[in-house]
Design a protein around this motif. Sequence first.
Motif, PDB file in Angstrom:
ATOM      1  N   VAL A  65       7.569  -6.979 -28.532  1.00 52.64           N
ATOM      2  CA  VAL A  65       8.387  -6.092 -29.059  1.00 52.64           C
ATOM      3  C   VAL A  65       7.637  -4.835 -28.019  1.00 52.64           C
ATOM      4  N   HIS A  66       5.956  -4.761 -27.933  1.00 51.86           N
ATOM      5  CA  HIS A  66       6.127  -4.029 -27.014  1.00 51.86           C
ATOM      6  C   HIS A  66       5.860  -3.376 -25.389  1.00 51.86           C
ATOM      7  N   GLY A  91      11.963 -10.834 -38.214  1.00 51.90           N
ATOM      8  CA  GLY A  91      10.807 -10.182 -39.167  1.00 51.90           C
ATOM      9  C   GLY A  91       9.777  -9.597 -37.448  1.00 51.90           C
ATOM     10  N   ASP A  92       9.069  -9.429 -37.526  1.00 53.74           N
ATOM     11  CA  ASP A  92       8.559  -9.007 -35.855  1.00 53.74           C
ATOM     12  C   ASP A  92       8.834  -9.295 -35.030  1.00 53.74           C
ATOM     13  N   LYS A 151      18.454  -9.385 -36.974  1.00 53.88           N
ATOM     14  CA  LYS A 151      18.757  -7.599 -36.697  1.00 53.88           C
ATOM     15  C   LYS A 151      19.154  -7.440 -35.571  1.00 53.88           C
ATOM     16  N   PRO A 152      19.906  -7.590 -35.077  1.00 54.57           N
ATOM     17  CA  PRO A 152      20.311  -6.867 -33.565  1.00 54.57           C
ATOM     18  C   PRO A 152      20.023  -4.950 -33.802  1.00 54.57           C
ATOM     19  N   LEU A 153      18.908  -4.994 -32.881  1.00 57.09           N
ATOM     20  CA  LEU A 153      18.340  -3.168 -32.295  1.00 57.09           C
ATOM     21  C   LEU A 153      19.080  -3.341 -31.240  1.00 57.09           C
TER      22      LEU A 153
END
Lengths: 180, 320
Positions: B286-287, B249-250, B228-230
């Motif tokens: 992610v952080h 996922g995450d 999923k590209p963000l």
Amino acid sequence: MEHLSNRSKVVSDKPMTFMERLYLPAIFAGMMTTLKHLFRRHNTIKYPEEQRVFAPVYRGMHVLKRDEKGRENCTACGLCAVACPAEAITMVAAERKPGEENLYREEKYAETYEINMLRCIFCGLCEEACPKEAIFLTDRIVPTEFERDDFIYGKDLLVESMDHRIDITKRQHTGKRSDK
Amino acid sequence: MVKVTIDDQVIEVEPGTTILNAARQIGGDIVPPAMCYYSKLPGTGGKCRTCLVEVVQGSEKDPRPMPKLMVSCSTTVQDGMVVRNKTSERVQKNRAGVVEFLLINHPLDCPICDQAGECHLQDLGFENGGAGTRYEEERRTFAPRDIGNKIKLHMNRCILCYRCVHVAKQLTDQRVHGVLNRGEHAEISTYIENAIENDFSGNMIDVCPVGALTDKTFRFKSRVWFLKPLNASCSCNKCSGKAVVWMFGDEIYRVTARKDAYGEVEEQDGKAGWICNDCRFDKKDVHNWQIEGPRVINRHSVISQGHYLSPRQHDQKKIK
């Protein structure tokens, strides 16, 4: 009141006649219906002893094929999973290490490959999408299980063993995979 | 301003604009494909011959047609020029031939290649190529090798567009890789396998139109259409910090620069949005990132399979 159909019957609490109270004519009429069916052709078969003939392109349980040298065809390209309308297929790819050339056909292989047979609708799109002629649907039936987890088929159940190869010659396409 | 007609569409552009850039200003499917030209890297272009177009009228003053097909990425427009791309049968036929040539030595290992799904050669072959090949000889083969410890080079897949060489020359302070040998034997190489330790060397992965240069931290981890590209940004003192994180996922599986409809990095604050190697290879948590929102991918792309955006999200970000 207007009736919706002409099949309604007026219920009456009129006492039964002597013939009706004997019940015998009604019993015989019922038995005749039953006996008539004994001599008719049956619509069902006695399943485990007798089995119906499957069409050669029947879409049953999947198989992950090996090539003629016993190497797995699947290269975990993910096209089956993206083609799957039920999103039943998941996989994790891994790189082939030196010395594993006799196990896997290509540089990359599927480390895990799982099909959720409860999700699968047996549409055969995975077979159609596969560029490596690795996955095929066969005329085998997915057996019943008691636990949901047991329906998630991993590579242990999907990859054919060399001793019991699954014949898919009737549905094999030609020219997709080069033998170079 | 000069007036140029491309596939019957008229546009006025600055003098000195190339035909390709004029076509890009019009947009749509009349834009010739380009495998080697990269607008953010001066000096690229003219090598792959996929962008050849037919000039049926040279200019207002000299309306003679140009006898041969012209390279649209390095031919500048003249006033009154009339160009045919999609509408010219000659161009289409020629492009099919160029695709066949580019694929002569290409291994067609798309099921293995990490670039599959966002590969320009795949798109080009799909749109212009034939179903088969007439080439019968052995394809040239090279063993995959490492360029530095984060980049893998599959020379088999390379089409020798020289984009990565220009990245090495222009983005990094000293050029440590280029093309060795000639003709059939030409190959991208760091001279005597020198590792590339430069903050911006990772951008050669983004500019590579095929899967020749791939991210080793993402190697065989997943397929682009499962991710999923963000849009995400981070505070980075080396680059703009604006990138795309590709999540499963995450987890962040890989980080790339933000690319536009032509596969080139978008401009961030007036400069090309190259990202540094720290952002690309090391920030996989992610952080580290501030997620801005989903990246809008062309809905005909395989990458947008299974990703659904609400019509409102589509309106917010214009689909390119």
